[in-house]
Design a protein around this motif. Structure first.
Motif, PDB file in Angstrom:
ATOM      1  N   VAL A 110      -2.758  88.222  26.150  1.00 48.27           N
ATOM      2  CA  VAL A 110      -2.902  89.645  26.486  1.00 48.27           C
ATOM      3  C   VAL A 110      -3.511  89.774  27.883  1.00 48.27           C
ATOM      4  N   ALA A 111      -4.579  89.014  28.149  1.00 42.09           N
ATOM      5  CA  ALA A 111      -5.230  89.064  29.462  1.00 42.09           C
ATOM      6  C   ALA A 111      -4.249  88.690  30.569  1.00 42.09           C
ATOM      7  N   HIS A 112      -3.503  87.655  30.349  1.00 34.92           N
ATOM      8  CA  HIS A 112      -2.532  87.202  31.353  1.00 34.92           C
ATOM      9  C   HIS A 112      -1.443  88.257  31.578  1.00 34.92           C
ATOM     10  N   GLU A 113      -0.900  88.796  30.496  1.00 32.26           N
ATOM     11  CA  GLU A 113       0.162  89.808  30.608  1.00 32.26           C
ATOM     12  C   GLU A 113      -0.322  91.063  31.321  1.00 32.26           C
ATOM     13  N   ARG A 114      -1.597  91.387  31.177  1.00 28.41           N
ATOM     14  CA  ARG A 114      -2.151  92.597  31.807  1.00 28.41           C
ATOM     15  C   ARG A 114      -2.696  92.343  33.206  1.00 28.41           C
ATOM     16  N   GLY A 115      -2.522  91.146  33.709  1.00 26.23           N
ATOM     17  CA  GLY A 115      -2.959  90.826  35.062  1.00 26.23           C
ATOM     18  C   GLY A 115      -4.466  90.706  35.211  1.00 26.23           C
ATOM     19  N   CYS A 116      -5.149  90.351  34.166  1.00 27.53           N
ATOM     20  CA  CYS A 116      -6.601  90.231  34.222  1.00 27.53           C
ATOM     21  C   CYS A 116      -7.004  89.005  35.034  1.00 27.53           C
ATOM     22  N   GLY A 117      -8.093  89.144  35.751  1.00 25.39           N
ATOM     23  CA  GLY A 117      -8.598  88.038  36.550  1.00 25.39           C
ATOM     24  C   GLY A 117      -9.569  87.157  35.793  1.00 25.39           C
ATOM     25  N   ARG A 118     -10.101  87.660  34.679  1.00 21.90           N
ATOM     26  CA  ARG A 118     -11.072  86.910  33.891  1.00 21.90           C
ATOM     27  C   ARG A 118     -10.885  87.186  32.407  1.00 21.90           C
TER      28      ARG A 118
END
Length: 161
Positions: A110-118
């Motif tokens: 989910v973090a990766h798909e949403r472009g999260c940096g951390r």
């Protein structure tokens, strides 16, 4: 036969299961007296008009046995959103079959798909099995940071300053 592991977004119908898993987690962490969550408060904060967090349900052979609850935060240094894993819990009988890994990596996706940096979380310093598990997944422990917390009456007093 190898158990079937699955994860999925929680729905409002999962609120009773989530509350039980939260209580089980609190019992494991010796923090039962801190749980004031109710089905109504979970329903409001996870599925109401303002969703403050999200949850995943993890199942073994279609039986709920774990959860991950997470929410967005923000890194000013990166100028990007992040995800904070508030709670990850797998019932003792389901540990060792890969459900914890499935849940924590599902949130990473989910973090990766949403472009999260951390993607961050905390772990109790006495919970060596969890620390070892997180290290095996490539997580780095940030020993130079300490959590600061204000709750209850102290929060009210601070808000009135």
């Amino acid at each position: 036969m190898k158990p079937v592991i699955s994860t999925r977004p929680a729905t409002e119908a999962d609120v009773p299961v989530l509350l039980q898993l939260i209580r089980d987690l609190a019992d494991y962490e010796k923090l039962t007296d801190e749980v004031v969550a109710t089905e109504d408060s979970l329903r409001h904060t996870l599925f109401g008009s303002s969703k403050y967090a999200e949850a995943l349900i993890g199942s073994v052979d279609d039986v709920p046995a774990g959860m991950a609850i997470f929410f967005h935060n923000y890194s000013t240094f990166l100028a990007r959103p992040g995800l904070y894993l508030e709670d990850l819990y797998v019932q003792p009988a389901a540990r060792g079959c890969g459900l914890g890994k499935a849940l924590i990596t599902a949130v990473a996706k989910v973090a990766h798909e949403r472009g999260c940096g951390r993607y961050e979380w905390t772990v109790l310093d006495w919970n060596q099995p969890a620390i070892d598990f997180y290290h095996r997944l490539g997580a780095e422990m940030k020993s130079d940071w300490r959590i600061m917390r204000v709750t209850g009456d102290a929060l009210q007093r601070m808000a009135e300053i």
